[in-house]
Structure formats: structure tokens, C-alpha cells
Design a protein around this motif. Structure first.
Motif, PDB file in Angstrom:
ATOM      1  N   PRO A 115       0.771  -1.099   0.396  1.00  0.00           N
ATOM      2  CA  PRO A 115      -0.547   0.034  -0.133  1.00  0.00           C
ATOM      3  C   PRO A 115       0.751   0.865  -0.233  1.00  0.00           C
ATOM      4  O   PRO A 115       1.505   1.660   0.665  1.00  0.00           O
ATOM      5  N   ARG A 116       0.553   2.210  -0.453  1.00  0.00           N
ATOM      6  CA  ARG A 116       1.154   3.414  -0.873  1.00  0.00           C
ATOM      7  C   ARG A 116       0.534   4.932  -0.561  1.00  0.00           C
ATOM      8  O   ARG A 116      -0.838   4.716  -0.527  1.00  0.00           O
ATOM      9  N   VAL A 117       0.958   5.731   0.516  1.00  0.00           N
ATOM     10  CA  VAL A 117       0.059   7.183   0.888  1.00  0.00           C
ATOM     11  C   VAL A 117       0.111   8.090   0.054  1.00  0.00           C
ATOM     12  O   VAL A 117       1.748   8.805  -0.292  1.00  0.00           O
ATOM     13  N   GLN A 118      -0.376   8.692  -0.431  1.00  0.00           N
ATOM     14  CA  GLN A 118      -0.282   9.794  -2.121  1.00  0.00           C
ATOM     15  C   GLN A 118      -1.761  11.025  -1.226  1.00  0.00           C
ATOM     16  O   GLN A 118      -2.793  10.390  -0.696  1.00  0.00           O
ATOM     17  N   VAL A 119      -1.651  11.635  -2.244  1.00  0.00           N
ATOM     18  CA  VAL A 119      -1.875  12.662  -2.773  1.00  0.00           C
ATOM     19  C   VAL A 119      -2.953  12.046  -3.094  1.00  0.00           C
ATOM     20  O   VAL A 119      -2.061  12.215  -4.749  1.00  0.00           O
ATOM     21  N   MET A 120      -4.578  12.295  -3.913  1.00  0.00           N
ATOM     22  CA  MET A 120      -5.727  12.287  -4.551  1.00  0.00           C
ATOM     23  C   MET A 120      -6.704  13.164  -4.196  1.00  0.00           C
ATOM     24  O   MET A 120      -7.330  13.088  -3.541  1.00  0.00           O
ATOM     25  N   ARG A 121      -6.832  12.880  -6.072  1.00  0.00           N
ATOM     26  CA  ARG A 121      -8.045  13.861  -6.182  1.00  0.00           C
ATOM     27  C   ARG A 121      -9.475  13.173  -7.152  1.00  0.00           C
ATOM     28  O   ARG A 121      -9.084  12.100  -7.898  1.00  0.00           O
ATOM     29  N   GLY A 122     -10.311  13.989  -7.487  1.00  0.00           N
ATOM     30  CA  GLY A 122     -10.932  13.082  -8.623  1.00  0.00           C
ATOM     31  C   GLY A 122     -12.235  12.054  -8.008  1.00  0.00           C
ATOM     32  O   GLY A 122     -12.017  12.093  -6.197  1.00  0.00           O
ATOM     33  N   HIS A 123     -12.546  11.282  -8.350  1.00  0.00           N
ATOM     34  CA  HIS A 123     -13.682  10.263  -8.099  1.00  0.00           C
ATOM     35  C   HIS A 123     -13.415   9.014  -6.684  1.00  0.00           C
ATOM     36  O   HIS A 123     -11.629   8.732  -7.270  1.00  0.00           O
TER      37      HIS A 123
END
Length: 699
Positions: A115-123
Motif C-alpha cells: 500500500p502507498r500513501v499519496q495525495v488523490m483527487r477526483g473520483h
């Protein structure tokens, strides 16, 4: 424009059951989607006399060319189908939220081997855990940077991960201890997955377990004299606490709840949401929507709930949702939320305590968001230019009105009648040139006559300024009250707030003429303003009025109003000007009323300041005792001489009650002490203790 009767279903065709309906235009495009508990009753409302419909509803039914419906079993199914169709068709007459899906989330890709921690946008994607939303992406990165000391989860992209795996060398974070380096086998997939789950648990609010565990390990390391390890654990605890401090505790009972607030005007609404998890604000987001249909606050809340939870499930839907107004009916919405969560969801309005206080904070954020949105929209140079051009075209002006003045009348049931003048130059406010008026030509309520007086006084001052500067040679015949040209009546003492200066440094009150005068009102107010200008011989200033009920623009001498398109930037600017004039007038009227309600007989004594008034009340205890005092007793108060005492006695004698109060049931004379006061108030005004909304409606 279609006639709704041309596509109205025949009587008996529409079923009397729950369902969802769609209006389509002549090109078969869906322009509106709605749901109803009873399709027959709801659709019948659209096919009535057009004059009885709200303007926006009228526009919708005349744009449509057909209507169709789908019957469902329950209101919950209707709610779900309505949401699906709005997403699918994006109807032009439904509520549309802007800025949706634009807020960044902290995401953990639990659907991957590592698993990766990241910034996400969108659906949102299936198998990914989301936390937030956050206002800015840097806020997420700051939080993650603090937590990686304790939970060194992978944060790199797939390309970086594969490259490190190929070369056998981890990235920089792996060397400094902020990544467990699964790319080079330093941690097994199972252990890394467990680490990611612990990271998610901490972000979800379950923080106490990890803090206690680290503090225990730190104490054990210290007891075993492993001071370097204890120091590292101490730093880890500090990092976790610092990350927690970024989200202040707002609800002491560790509540999981979403708070939704709505700020709205006639055309737009701003929605703000605070996501509270474990008693802390974990995220905040907001939308602005065009009100393209007639809609209540409860309906706006329902649309916001659909937008928030339409694609959510499980713990993403909180146990409690606090709103400013409940949808009508509320039961289907609450059942729909319960289905999406898989457990009971409480949908209610907070009444008291911390939750009500937090809701007030969310409401202030919504109001600020609406103001900021309007300010940004108005500050755009291109938009303002287009707005001024649209106004010029609609009113048939020779050029764009670069200076606009707007006037509004405000009073409370005919008392404290005042007026406001606000100034917009190049589409922006010029607050230092705002003016306030007291209506002095007559008493009582007459908005038309008040408007005539205000326009007359303002432009008589303008003519006087022109004559003073030598720009106006024919002002001798322009006075309408018999006073000499170039002078203003002594009774006129309009408040001045800043403005241009004369050579001697004093403010020039009404130095500049506008290209357009806007009045808050319809045909009568516009006619009064035009008549006032004509009486003064001014014919180069355009006049219009904006009627608030239907947002119609009235011009002098026309039987029908000018109707600007609802999406017109010109109409938007006129509404801003009108609303600002209304706000300014209301503020002045309330201040004037409050001053009158606080006034008392001591306020009529010339030269008697606040300090000596307070000394008198403190010495005698009440106005009744002060009235009964002799001149010698009044002079005992420090600072009160013989002449001042005589003036006070005369003023109190004039304001003495005509007769004692009598209990009509018993015939007993009520001999009560008048209340103590510090501001000269006699306490005899009954309405002074009433809230604003009990004293009448301001206009």
C-alpha cells in the motif's frame, strides 16, 4: 417557447405513486430531473397557470417539450434513481455544485501488495482508503511527513518503486528511516500491509492506542538504559502529538459526525461541510451552486447529502449528520443514508451545546465562502467590463455606466425612515463615497415620496458643488424648496463617510455625478427618481429600478420591465449594487433605532455628557428619585452646578409620566421603581426589550 399544455399528460395517465420524472426539451435533452412521493400531485403543480409559477419554474416548463416518469416502489428508491439520473444527464435546471471533486484527499492504496500513501483527487476508487478532504495538498504532505517517523509506509510512485527494486537501492526516504523500504525486501508484504493498516487507524482517529504503546516502549527503553532508542521513541511521540494538534478537538465526546451549513441568496448558495472524526475536525470542503430552480434550504441540504454520500458506503458515511434544515420528508433521506452506511444514521438539527456552537462556526464559513465567491467573480476585469456593457445595451445607454449609484429606503413601520446611497465605480465598491440620509420632509411611511426627497437632496448638492467650482451657470432655478441656488438647507445634515476633498481639506459630499442611478424598487420608485432629476433640470443621468421579487429592471416611462437573462453578468452586477444599498440602509436604520430606544430625558439636556449622566443615575438610583429631588440635592452630584441642575429639572418635568400605572384587574396603583440605567435610558420603552424580529419588518 413551448406551451406546457401542448405536452401535458391526460388526466389519469400519471400514477399516484412514488417515482422520478424527467422534463425533456425539443431536442430530447433532459433539462430537469425530480422525484416525488406522488407523481400525480407533483406534476400537476407544473401544469397550472404560468402566472402562478416561480419565474425559474416557468422558464423550465416553457423550455421543455415533453415529460416522462418512472414508477418505483419506495421514496428511497426514488432518491437513489434521482441521484443516478442527475449524474448521468447533468440537467441544466437542476442544482449544480461547482468545485466538486477538486479537494485533495490523503489516500492509502490498500488494494495494492505494498500500500502507498499519496495525495488523490477526483473520483474515489474501490479498495482505497480516503481521509479528508483537505483544503490544500501541502497540508496533507505536512501531516504525512510527521507520521512517516512512526509509520514508515511506502509513498513512492510505481516507477520509482520498480527502479529501486531493479537496482537494489532504496530511495532517500529509505535511507533516513521514513520508509520501511519494501522495494529492497527490508519488510515483508504482510508486515508492510499491517503497517499501512495502523497508519489508517491513526488517521481514522484511533490515536490513543499508539501513543500509549510508544510511551510504554519509551519508558521500558529508559529503564533498560537504552537512551538512544528512548530518545527516538520520544521524538515519535512528539511527531504524533504534533500531527494531532493540527486538528483541534471540537467535540469532547469523540463524536464522528459531518456538519453541513448553507448560506444562500436569491441566485446562489454556498455549502460548507466539516468532517469530524473522534471529536476532531479531520477535513473541510465547500461548494457553491447556482439556484437554477426554486428550492428551499431543506432541499439544498438534500442535494448536498446526495453529492456527499451518493458514492460512499460503510464508515465513509458517519453515524451522525448535523444540518441547518431537514429535507421534507426526512424519513427517506435518513433511510437512504442508513442503507449506504449499513447502520443507523442520525440526521438532525443541533439544538444546544458544543454541536450547535460548532454548527455556527460552519455557518460562518459558508457565509464567508459565498462572499468570497461573489467578490472573486466581481473582481474579474473582463467579467466587470462585460457586465457594464450588458447594462448599457439593456438600458440603451450611449456608453457603459462606469459610475453607478444605488438608493434604498429603510424604516420600521414608518419610524426612523432613512435612506442609503452606495457607489460602484467600474463595477467595484467605493465605500468611502457611501452616503446616509435621514428623511426629514415628512413623517410616516411613503417609499416613493422618500425616494423623491433623497434624489432631490443628493443632486441639489451636486449642482451646488458644480456652481461652487464654476461648472454650472444655471442653478438659480433648480432649488425645489425655495432656498437660494448653490446652498443647501440647514436642516440637511446627511452623514458623510470619506470622499473627495475641497481645497480647504473638507470633504466634498456629492462632487461627482453618476452615469446611472439605480433605485431599489419598481415603477413608482423609478418614476419618483426621474421626476426629481427633471425638476432639477438634469437630463444626462440614466435611471432604472430593480424590483426584488422577480429581479425585473424598470426604466422610466415604460409599461413593461426590461428582463435580463438570469445568467447575465449585467443583472448580477445590478443585484450586487442593490443588495449593498439595502445592507447599508438597514445598518443605518438599526443603529438609529437602537439609539432612539436607548435615549432618555437626560439626553435632552444640552451639555450633559455621558459621565455626568452616569453620576446622576448612580447618585439617585433611578430617574424617579431624580425627578423628585430638589435643586439643592441635584447640585450635590459632583460636576452639577445651579444652572445645569435647573436644566435637568426642567427636562425631567417635561418627560414625567402623565399618570401612574394602574393594575386594571385590581385597581391598585403600581408604584414601581424605574430600572437603573447608565445610558440615560428611562426604561419606559416597551419595545426596547423585544428582539428585532418582534418589532416589525425592515424595508
Amino acid at each position: 417557447m413551448a406551451d406546457p399544455s401542448s405536452y401535458r399528460p391526460r388526466p389519469g395517465e400519471i400514477p399516484d405513486s412514488p417515482g422520478v420524472y424527467r422534463f425533456r426539451d425539443e431536442h430530447r435533452r433532459v433539462i430537469y430531473v425530480g422525484k416525488a412521493k406522488s407523481l400525480r400531485q407533483r406534476l400537476a403543480n407544473y401544469f397550472q397557470d404560468l402566472a402562478n409559477l416561480h419565474p425559474r419554474t416557468r422558464s423550465m416548463v416553457t423550455t421543455a417539450a415533453s415529460v416522462e416518469w418512472t414508477v418505483v416502489s419506495t421514496e428511497v428508491e426514488a432518491l437513489q434513481l434521482e441521484y443516478s439520473w442527475i449524474k448521468e444527464y447533468d440537467p441544466r435546471f437542476n442544482v449544480k455544485y461547482r468545485d466538486d471533486k477538486s479537494y485533495p484527499y490523503l489516500a492509502v492504496t490498500m488494494n495494492e501488495e505494498f500500500p502507498r500513501v499519496q495525495v488523490m483527487r477526483g473520483h474515489k476508487r474501490k479498495g482505497v482508503r480516503y481521509f479528508g478532504p483537505y483544503s490544500h495538498a501541502w497540508a496533507i504532505r505536512d501531516t504525512v511527513d510527521l507520521l512517516l517517523r512512526v509509520f514508515p509506509v511506502r509513498t513512492c510512485s510505481a516507477g520509482v518503486f520498480k527502479n529501486a527494486e531493479r537496482t537494489g537501492r532504496p530511495c532517500l526516504l529509505g535511507y533516513i528511516g521514513k520508509c520501511s523500504a519494501p522495494c529492497v525486501g527490508r519488510i515483508s508484504p504482510e508486515d508492510h500491509y499491517e503497517l499501512a493498516e495502523e497508519f489508517c487507524d491513526f488517521m481514522a482517529g484511533r490515536t490513543g492506542t499508539y501513543l500509549r504503546r510508544l510511551e510504554k516502549q519509551m519508558a521500558e527503553a529508559s529503564d533498560e538504559m537504552e537512551y538512544e532508542r528512548a530518545a527516538r521513541l520520544r521524538d515519535d511521540v512528539g511527531a504524533l502529538k504534533k500531527a494531532m494538534e493540527k486538528n483541534a478537538v471540537v467535540l469532547a465526546d469523540a463524536t464522528d459526525a459531518d456538519l453541513i451549513a448553507v448560506a444562500e441568496d436569491e441566485l446562489e448558495a454556498a455549502v460548507q461541510i466539516f468532517h469530524v472524526r473522534g471529536g476532531r475536525v479531520r477535513g473541510q470542503r465547500g461548494w457553491v451552486t447556482d439556484k437554477v430552480e426554486e428550492i428551499t434550504t431543506g432541499a439544498l441540504v438534500e442535494h448536498a447529502l446526495q453529492q456527499l454520500y451518493g458514492e460512499e458506503s460503510g464508515d465513509s458515511v458517519p453515524k451522525e449528520v448535523l444540518v441547518p434544515a431537514l429535507p421534507d420528508p426526512v424519513e427517506p433521506v435518513q433511510e437512504w443514508l442508513t442503507v449506504r452506511r449499513g447502520a443507523n444514521v442520525s440526521l438532525r438539527i443541533p439544538q444546544r451545546g458544543d454541536k450547535k456552537a460548532l454548527m455556527e462556526t460552519v455557518q460562518r464559513n459558508a457565509q464567508q465562502a459565498l462572499v468570497l465567491h461573489k467578490t472573486k467573480r466581481a473582481s474579474d476585469l473582463t467579467t466587470r467590463s462585460r457586465a457594464l456593457e450588458e447594462i448599457a445595451d439593456a438600458l440603451d445607454l450611449d456608453s457603459a455606466p462606469l459610475r453607478i449609484e444605488c438608493y434604498d429606503i429603510s424604516h420600521l413601520q414608518g419610524d426612523d425612515v432613512v435612506a442609503s446611497m452606495v457607489v460602484f465605480e467600474d463595477g467595484l465598491q467605493r465605500k468611502n463615497e457611501y452616503r446616509r440620509f435621514q428623511i426629514k420632509g415628512f413623517a410616516g411611511q411613503d417609499d416613493v415620496r422618500s425616494m423623491h426627497e433623497v434624489i432631490t437632496r443628493r443632486f441639489r448638492r451636486y449642482l451646488a458643488e458644480k456652481e461652487k467650482s464654476g461648472e454650472w451657470a444655471g442653478a438659480e432655478d433648480t432649488q425645489v424648496d425655495g432656498s437660494p441656488a448653490g446652498t443647501s438647507p440647514a436642516a440637511e445634515d446627511d452623514d458623510v463617510i470619506g470622499g473627495p476633498k475641497d481645497d480647504d481639506g473638507r470633504p466634498r459630499k456629492f462632487a461627482y455625478p453618476p452615469q446611472l442611478v439605480v433605485v431599489d424598487g419598481g415603477r413608482p420608485q423609478v418614476a419618483a427618481a426621474r421626476r426629481a432629476l427633471d425638476e432639477l433640470g438634469i437630463d444626462d443621468i440614466a435611471v432604472c429600478g430593480l424590483a426584488k421579487r422577480l429581479e425585473e429592471v424598470w426604466v422610466p416611462g415604460e409599461e413593461d420591465p426590461v428582463v435580463l437573462p438570469r445568467s447575465s453578468e449585467g443583472l448580477y452586477l445590478l443585484q450586487r449594487v442593490r443588495d449593498e444599498a439595502h445592507r447599508f440602509a438597514i445598518t443605518y436604520q438599526r443603529a438609529k433605532r437602537a439609539k432612539r430606544l436607548r435615549s432618555g430625558p437626560l439626553d435632552e439636556v444640552p451639555g450633559l455628557g455621558e459621565t455626568r449622566k452616569q453620576a446622576l443615575i448612580k447618585h439617585f438610583g433611578s430617574l424617579k428619585r431624580l425627578r423628585a429631588a430638589t435643586l439643592e440635592q441635584i447640585q450635590e452630584v459632583p460636576g452639577i452646578g445651579r444652572k445645569t441642575a435647573e436644566t435637568i429639572a426642567v427636562a425631567l418635568a417635561r418627560s414625567a409620566p402623565a399618570a401612574p400605572a394602574v393594575n386594571t384587574a385590581t385597581g391598585e396603583i403600581i408604584d414601581e421603581e424605574e430600572p437603573d440605567t447608565t445610558g440615560g435610558s428611562s426604561g419606559e420603552s416597551v419595545s426596547a426589550g423585544l428582539p428585532d424580529d418582534r418589532r416589525g419588518q425592515e424595508t
